[in-house]
Structures are given as C-alpha cells and as structure tokens.
Design a protein around this motif. Sequence first.
Motif, PDB file in Angstrom:
ATOM      1  N   GLU A 193      30.255 -79.613   3.920  1.00 54.80           N
ATOM      2  CA  GLU A 193      28.812 -79.462   3.627  1.00 54.80           C
ATOM      3  C   GLU A 193      28.232 -80.749   3.071  1.00 54.80           C
ATOM      4  O   GLU A 193      27.123 -81.161   3.447  1.00 54.80           O
ATOM      5  N   ALA A 194      28.968 -81.376   2.172  1.00 49.35           N
ATOM      6  CA  ALA A 194      28.511 -82.665   1.634  1.00 49.35           C
ATOM      7  C   ALA A 194      28.452 -83.704   2.762  1.00 49.35           C
ATOM      8  O   ALA A 194      27.555 -84.560   2.797  1.00 49.35           O
ATOM      9  N   ALA A 195      29.396 -83.626   3.703  1.00 47.51           N
ATOM     10  CA  ALA A 195      29.391 -84.557   4.838  1.00 47.51           C
ATOM     11  C   ALA A 195      28.132 -84.365   5.674  1.00 47.51           C
ATOM     12  O   ALA A 195      27.520 -85.341   6.139  1.00 47.51           O
ATOM     13  N   MET A 196      27.741 -83.111   5.875  1.00 49.21           N
ATOM     14  CA  MET A 196      26.535 -82.835   6.652  1.00 49.21           C
ATOM     15  C   MET A 196      25.303 -83.396   5.929  1.00 49.21           C
ATOM     16  O   MET A 196      24.419 -83.983   6.562  1.00 49.21           O
ATOM     17  N   ARG A 197      25.252 -83.238   4.599  1.00 51.26           N
ATOM     18  CA  ARG A 197      24.126 -83.820   3.836  1.00 51.26           C
ATOM     19  C   ARG A 197      24.096 -85.335   4.009  1.00 51.26           C
ATOM     20  O   ARG A 197      23.042 -85.937   4.212  1.00 51.26           O
ATOM     21  N   ALA A 198      25.269 -85.964   3.951  1.00 54.24           N
ATOM     22  CA  ALA A 198      25.337 -87.423   4.115  1.00 54.24           C
ATOM     23  C   ALA A 198      24.861 -87.828   5.513  1.00 54.24           C
ATOM     24  O   ALA A 198      24.116 -88.807   5.674  1.00 54.24           O
ATOM     25  N   ALA A 199      25.289 -87.056   6.530  1.00 55.63           N
ATOM     26  CA  ALA A 199      24.881 -87.377   7.906  1.00 55.63           C
ATOM     27  C   ALA A 199      23.366 -87.230   8.055  1.00 55.63           C
ATOM     28  O   ALA A 199      22.713 -88.068   8.699  1.00 55.63           O
ATOM     29  N   ARG A 200      22.799 -86.172   7.450  1.00 53.63           N
ATOM     30  CA  ARG A 200      21.344 -85.981   7.542  1.00 53.63           C
ATOM     31  C   ARG A 200      20.603 -87.150   6.907  1.00 53.63           C
ATOM     32  O   ARG A 200      19.602 -87.631   7.444  1.00 53.63           O
ATOM     33  N   LEU A 201      21.098 -87.627   5.769  1.00 53.17           N
ATOM     34  CA  LEU A 201      20.437 -88.760   5.109  1.00 53.17           C
ATOM     35  C   LEU A 201      20.558 -90.028   5.964  1.00 53.17           C
ATOM     36  O   LEU A 201      19.606 -90.808   6.085  1.00 53.17           O
ATOM     37  N   ALA A 202      21.751 -90.225   6.541  1.00 48.82           N
ATOM     38  CA  ALA A 202      21.962 -91.410   7.385  1.00 48.82           C
ATOM     39  C   ALA A 202      20.985 -91.406   8.550  1.00 48.82           C
ATOM     40  O   ALA A 202      20.381 -92.431   8.891  1.00 48.82           O
ATOM     41  N   VAL A 203      20.813 -90.231   9.163  1.00 49.00           N
ATOM     42  CA  VAL A 203      19.958 -90.100  10.341  1.00 49.00           C
ATOM     43  C   VAL A 203      18.479 -90.202   9.959  1.00 49.00           C
ATOM     44  O   VAL A 203      17.682 -90.882  10.621  1.00 49.00           O
TER      45      VAL A 203
END
Length: 329
Positions: A142-152
């Motif tokens: 879940e934290a990885a998904m948050r990081a990916a959303r911020l990156a994008v």
Amino acid sequence: MSDLRAIPKIELHLHMEGAAPPAFARTLAARKGRSIDALIDPRTGRYAWSDFSSFLAAYDAVAALFDTPQDNRDLAEAVLRECAAHGVIYAEIFISPDHAGADPVAWAEYLAAICEGAAAAEAACGIVARFIPLCVRGLGPEAAMRAARLAVAAEDPRIVGFGMAGDERMFDPADFAPAFALAREAGLKLTAHAGEFGGADSVRRALDALGLDRVDHGVRAVEDPDLVARLAREGVPLAVCPGSNVALGVVPDWAAHPIDALRRAGVRVTVSTDDPPFFDTDMTREHEMLSRHFGYGPDDHLALARAALDAAFCAPDLKRRLGARLAAA
Ligand SMILES: [Zn+2]
C-alpha cells in the motif's frame, strides 16, 4: 588515480541521503544545534559503522538532518558537486516520497527544492541529474502504491523512473506489481533492488513480476547460470555497486566480486556507488579497484560509462548529448 577521476562517468544507482557528503552533513547539523561527529570517522572523514544495524542507524541519523526544502536543495547540490568531482556527467538519483511523509504538498516542495539544487550543480559543474522515486519494500504494497501515485502525479520530466529498495526478505515482488504497473502506464521506466541479500531467485521473481527495465545490484544472479544466460539474452542491465557489496559483506572481498564474470558472460553491467560515504567509496575508487583486481584499462572504463548511458532512463535527446561528451573523451 587522477586519470581515472577525469574519465567521464554515468551513475545509475545512488541514494540521495546516502550520498550526503559528511562535511556538508556535519555543518548542517551544527547549524541546527545537533552533532553527528560520533558518526564520522576522524581518520577517513567517512561515516563510521560496524555492522548492518549500526549502518542503518547511521543512515537514518544522517537522513533525518534534511528536514526543510532548503536542506534538500543544498543536499542535492552538494551530492551532485561531489559526483562531478569524480567525473560523473550524468546521475540518476533515488529519492523517497516517504521522506516527504507521503504528503503531496511536502512532496511537491521537496521536488522543487532538489531540482533547484540540481540546476545549481549543473550550472557550476555541467553535471546533469534525473530522479527515480523509490518505494520501500518493508513498508508494504500500500505504501508502494502511494509512492507510485506521487511519482506519477508530479508529471515532471526530471522524474524518469520508479524503483524499489529495502529488505528483500520482506514481501514478494508480485505484491508490488500494481504499483509498478501504475508507474509503467504513466511512462516511467522501472527498476528494483534484487539479488543483493536475496539470491538469484529474488532477481528472477522481480523480473517476472515487475517487468523491470533494469535491476539494482542483481549480482547474486551469478549463483544461477540459467539466470545469467537470461540476463544476457534479454539485455537486462544491472546497476552494480561493488564497493557497497564488499562493505556490506555481500561478497567477501573485491577479488571475489562477480562483476567481471557477469560482464564476460555478456550481461549489461554498469558501475555505481550506492551510498558512497557510508561505504568508503566514490566513482574514482570503484574504477580504481576494477583496474587493480580485474585489469581494466581506459577502454573498459569508457565502455562501462557507455553501457550505463545505454541503460539510463532519460530522454533520447539528452542521451545523444551525453553520448557526444563520452565520445569526445
Ligand atoms: Zn541501493
């Protein structure tokens, strides 16, 4: 040594906080009324630690110093000036949305700050930087998904990829497939740490589950000849950090490092420093040790830079400009 320093280099595996020059970090700490003197070896001027837990503690203590946009701006400039002093003309630097507390406003301020620092370093030294936000494996999918959303969501051309670092024994690469798919759909290139503390199978699982464009470390692929053949056949680049592997005991010593064996097997090997002042290394020293232990000469060093440029995530026009600088060397 001085010749090796001047050879142009491309660095693909470098963590922003892990590259903080100790003298810079010490001055910043003093300005904040703190001291990190206990973390610095007075003989070498590098960070001091004795085992993996004290390394992580020292790393966290240094990373915690950079808690304002100005600190991060200055950190980016200091890191890139240090890279440039070792001949690096282009660096892809890992940054962590989690350090910005995964808060979109703090993340945007953080990005603006490091881009300002990178622009200052480029104006002063000609070094060009691009950034790869990382998720931390141990924090979970879940934290990885948050990081990916911020990156994008940053929609910044200076963000060229998405990656993952952290403890390879936690979770399975497949757990992170949704985060990596999100990043890929947004046009980011993908990389992940694997085959450092995990064996060859950790590399295979990361490749299969995440569709990586390259692998960070990946050196323990050497334990499986079939995987080495696959890496060569599929042209998967490895961002190898030999000095880091020696310092953390992934291999017993430089002579035992598999970088040359992998290269001879046709794997697209590149050389980087990971967290250089923590591992008593820099790009000059990495190349110096490659010369000493594997007989590498100027052609080998330049070939490693070209391999790294091929494996870089930046846009084609920048690659062409950097390629011209390598060709002129
Ligand atoms: Zn790393």
